[in-house]
Design a protein around this motif. Structure first.
Motif, PDB file in Angstrom:
ATOM      1  N   VAL A 278       1.866   7.545   6.183  1.00 15.96           N
ATOM      2  CA  VAL A 278       2.013   7.290   7.455  1.00 15.96           C
ATOM      3  C   VAL A 278       3.467   6.925   8.048  1.00 15.96           C
ATOM      4  O   VAL A 278       3.867   7.490   9.171  1.00 15.96           O
ATOM      5  N   ALA A 279       4.137   6.212   7.214  1.00 13.26           N
ATOM      6  CA  ALA A 279       5.465   5.838   7.394  1.00 13.26           C
ATOM      7  C   ALA A 279       6.462   7.085   7.700  1.00 13.26           C
ATOM      8  O   ALA A 279       6.335   8.003   7.000  1.00 13.26           O
ATOM      9  N   HIS A 280       7.277   6.915   8.660  1.00 13.17           N
ATOM     10  CA  HIS A 280       8.347   7.763   8.823  1.00 13.17           C
ATOM     11  C   HIS A 280       9.509   7.621   7.905  1.00 13.17           C
ATOM     12  O   HIS A 280      10.084   8.472   7.326  1.00 13.17           O
ATOM     13  N   THR A 281       9.891   6.149   7.594  1.00 14.43           N
ATOM     14  CA  THR A 281      10.700   5.772   6.922  1.00 14.43           C
ATOM     15  C   THR A 281      10.362   4.646   6.049  1.00 14.43           C
ATOM     16  O   THR A 281       9.255   4.012   6.177  1.00 14.43           O
ATOM     17  N   VAL A 282      10.768   4.745   4.568  1.00 16.63           N
ATOM     18  CA  VAL A 282      10.335   3.747   3.729  1.00 16.63           C
ATOM     19  C   VAL A 282      11.821   2.829   3.303  1.00 16.63           C
ATOM     20  O   VAL A 282      12.834   3.538   3.013  1.00 16.63           O
ATOM     21  N   ALA A 283      11.881   1.474   3.579  1.00 11.31           N
ATOM     22  CA  ALA A 283      12.882   0.940   3.138  1.00 11.31           C
ATOM     23  C   ALA A 283      12.554  -0.002   2.097  1.00 11.31           C
ATOM     24  O   ALA A 283      11.382  -0.776   1.979  1.00 11.31           O
ATOM     25  N   PHE A 284      13.243  -0.301   1.016  1.00 10.98           N
ATOM     26  CA  PHE A 284      13.001  -0.878   0.053  1.00 10.98           C
ATOM     27  C   PHE A 284      14.132  -2.297  -0.152  1.00 10.98           C
ATOM     28  O   PHE A 284      15.515  -2.150  -0.093  1.00 10.98           O
ATOM     29  N   MET A 285      13.484  -3.396  -0.360  1.00  7.45           N
ATOM     30  CA  MET A 285      14.411  -4.621  -0.385  1.00  7.45           C
ATOM     31  C   MET A 285      14.014  -5.162  -1.812  1.00  7.45           C
ATOM     32  O   MET A 285      13.083  -5.250  -2.375  1.00  7.45           O
ATOM     33  N   ASP A 286      15.290  -5.790  -2.238  1.00 12.59           N
ATOM     34  CA  ASP A 286      14.949  -6.578  -3.655  1.00 12.59           C
ATOM     35  C   ASP A 286      16.105  -7.758  -3.671  1.00 12.59           C
ATOM     36  O   ASP A 286      17.222  -7.487  -3.132  1.00 12.59           O
ATOM     37  N   GLN A 287      15.832  -8.979  -3.800  1.00 11.61           N
ATOM     38  CA  GLN A 287      16.688 -10.062  -3.953  1.00 11.61           C
ATOM     39  C   GLN A 287      17.411 -10.443  -2.617  1.00 11.61           C
ATOM     40  O   GLN A 287      18.787 -10.481  -2.674  1.00 11.61           O
ATOM     41  N   GLY A 288      16.814 -10.168  -1.535  1.00  9.83           N
ATOM     42  CA  GLY A 288      17.457 -10.357  -0.331  1.00  9.83           C
ATOM     43  C   GLY A 288      18.106  -9.360   0.205  1.00  9.83           C
ATOM     44  O   GLY A 288      19.031  -9.698   1.392  1.00  9.83           O
ATOM     45  N   GLU A 289      18.264  -8.090  -0.463  1.00  7.75           N
ATOM     46  CA  GLU A 289      19.205  -7.090  -0.004  1.00  7.75           C
ATOM     47  C   GLU A 289      18.247  -5.990   0.537  1.00  7.75           C
ATOM     48  O   GLU A 289      17.317  -5.564  -0.264  1.00  7.75           O
ATOM     49  N   LEU A 290      18.622  -5.111   1.403  1.00  8.80           N
ATOM     50  CA  LEU A 290      17.937  -3.854   1.663  1.00  8.80           C
ATOM     51  C   LEU A 290      18.864  -3.027   0.947  1.00  8.80           C
ATOM     52  O   LEU A 290      19.824  -2.306   0.991  1.00  8.80           O
TER      53      LEU A 290
ATOM     54  N   GLU B  30       1.016  -1.181   0.003  1.00  7.46           N
ATOM     55  CA  GLU B  30      -0.112   0.003  -0.055  1.00  7.46           C
ATOM     56  C   GLU B  30       0.767   1.157  -0.042  1.00  7.46           C
ATOM     57  O   GLU B  30       1.522   1.666   1.155  1.00  7.46           O
ATOM     58  N   MET B  31       1.241   1.855  -1.131  1.00  6.07           N
ATOM     59  CA  MET B  31       2.116   2.937  -1.214  1.00  6.07           C
ATOM     60  C   MET B  31       1.588   4.072  -0.660  1.00  6.07           C
ATOM     61  O   MET B  31       2.060   4.949  -0.072  1.00  6.07           O
ATOM     62  N   GLY B  32       0.256   4.404  -0.623  1.00  5.82           N
ATOM     63  CA  GLY B  32      -0.527   5.380   0.022  1.00  5.82           C
ATOM     64  C   GLY B  32      -0.261   5.606   1.357  1.00  5.82           C
ATOM     65  O   GLY B  32       0.300   6.345   1.986  1.00  5.82           O
ATOM     66  N   PHE B  33      -0.236   4.277   2.157  1.00  7.45           N
ATOM     67  CA  PHE B  33      -0.011   4.043   3.611  1.00  7.45           C
ATOM     68  C   PHE B  33       1.332   4.317   3.869  1.00  7.45           C
ATOM     69  O   PHE B  33       1.787   5.082   4.733  1.00  7.45           O
ATOM     70  N   ALA B  34       2.226   3.877   2.975  1.00  4.94           N
ATOM     71  CA  ALA B  34       3.882   4.013   3.062  1.00  4.94           C
ATOM     72  C   ALA B  34       3.941   5.811   2.838  1.00  4.94           C
ATOM     73  O   ALA B  34       4.882   6.266   3.864  1.00  4.94           O
ATOM     74  N   ARG B  35       3.545   6.336   2.073  1.00  7.70           N
ATOM     75  CA  ARG B  35       3.872   7.637   1.846  1.00  7.70           C
ATOM     76  C   ARG B  35       3.212   8.552   2.986  1.00  7.70           C
ATOM     77  O   ARG B  35       3.754   9.533   3.371  1.00  7.70           O
TER      78      ARG B  35
ATOM     79  N   ARG C 154       9.020  11.076   2.536  1.00  7.66           N
ATOM     80  CA  ARG C 154       8.859  12.035   1.744  1.00  7.66           C
ATOM     81  C   ARG C 154      10.159  12.147   0.789  1.00  7.66           C
ATOM     82  O   ARG C 154      10.024  12.276  -0.500  1.00  7.66           O
ATOM     83  N   GLU C 155      11.229  11.999   1.384  1.00 15.43           N
ATOM     84  CA  GLU C 155      12.548  11.802   0.332  1.00 15.43           C
ATOM     85  C   GLU C 155      12.317  10.802  -0.600  1.00 15.43           C
ATOM     86  O   GLU C 155      12.707  10.607  -1.898  1.00 15.43           O
TER      87      GLU C 155
END
Length: 262
Positions: A224-236, A217-222, A243-244
């Motif tokens: 409500v979340a203070h920080t967004v962390a993106f994972m792909d293929q087992g890596e952060l 839910e990208m709306g929630f992430a944008r 906001r950034e």
């Protein structure tokens, strides 16, 4: 490795350093480091199969890690010793640390043979030794919080998916955890039921509950979340203030994911 940081040098509520996890020859987590401050909401996003849910399960010992370390509220839960072997603290200490985290799953995991009220009072009575009257009072307060007082005596089969998930949130809160872990809590819901669960989570965030949320839910992430962390293929790959992140995630793989999701 990117990570969010605690404000003012305070002890993080969650601190994972170099966490590794394998299933057979497949390395699912390849050295994940992430720190979550008290009262912080972190949205963990990324493609399916990137290891997000596995990482969440490692934080409350539903999965054991093969390397790195995990601490909850400054208490070490697991670490890698000098020989490279991952060592957990003794079981009584481990159970106490894990009790500081509550977890909400995709598919509710309510006890079908118990009413809503019974689902909420079972663990506080059995695990914490809370007297029945006190457990009921706590449950009633939480059911009011999630807007389900009128469903108190219903069985889960009589609830909608959104109601089941709100009961699951209330049940996790009944143990009075310091941290809430959410594993794609709306992914099993019809779109019209998603909003009521997200509203409950927003209210928790407004109350300064520490939350790590695996979500699409990208709306929630944008919002409500203070920080967004993106994972792909087992890596952060990237972790930035929300906001950034949505303005510029600072990574081509993360940007491609956002372009697909938004």
């Amino acid at each position: 490795m990117p990570s969010s940081t605690s404000e003012g040098g305070a002890v993080p509520m969650i601190e994972a350093l170099g966490v590794k996890k394998r299933f057979g020859s497949h390395e699912v987590l390849r050295g994940i480091s992430l720190s979550v401050a008290r009262g912080e909401v972190v949205a963990l996003i990324g493609p399916s199969g990137s290891g997000k849910s596995t990482f969440l399960r490692c934080l409350n010992h539903l999965e054991t890690i093969d390397g790195g370390s995990v601490s909850i509220a400054g208490e070490p839960m697991a670490r890698t010793d000098e020989s490279g072997r991952c060592v957990y603290v003794p079981d009584p200490q481990l159970r106490r640390i894990c009790a500081r985290t509550g977890m909400v799953f995709q598919h509710f995991n309510l006890f079908p043979h118990l009413t809503v009220l019974q689902n909420l009072i079972e663990a506080p009575m059995v695990v914490q030794g809370l007297p029945r009257d006190a457990a009921i009072a706590r449950a009633d307060e939480l059911l009011a919080k999630v807007g389900l007082t009128q469903k108190r005596d219903n069985y889960p089969a009589r609830l909608s998916g959104g109601q089941k998930q709100r009961v699951a949130i209330a049940r996790a809160l009944a143990m009075q955890p310091d941290v809430m872990l959410f594993d794609e809590p709306t992914s099993a819901l019809d779109p019209e039921l998603t909003g009521e669960v997200l509203r409950t989570m927003r209210e928790l965030a407004d109350g300064r509950m520490t939350m790590l949320v695996v979500t699409h839910e990208m709306g929630f992430a944008r919002e409500v979340a203070h920080t967004v962390a993106f994972m792909d293929q087992g890596e952060l790959i990237a972790a930035r203030p929300a906001r950034e992140f949505f303005a510029d995630p600072g990574n081509a793989r993360a940007q491609a994911f956002l372009n697909h999701m938004l």
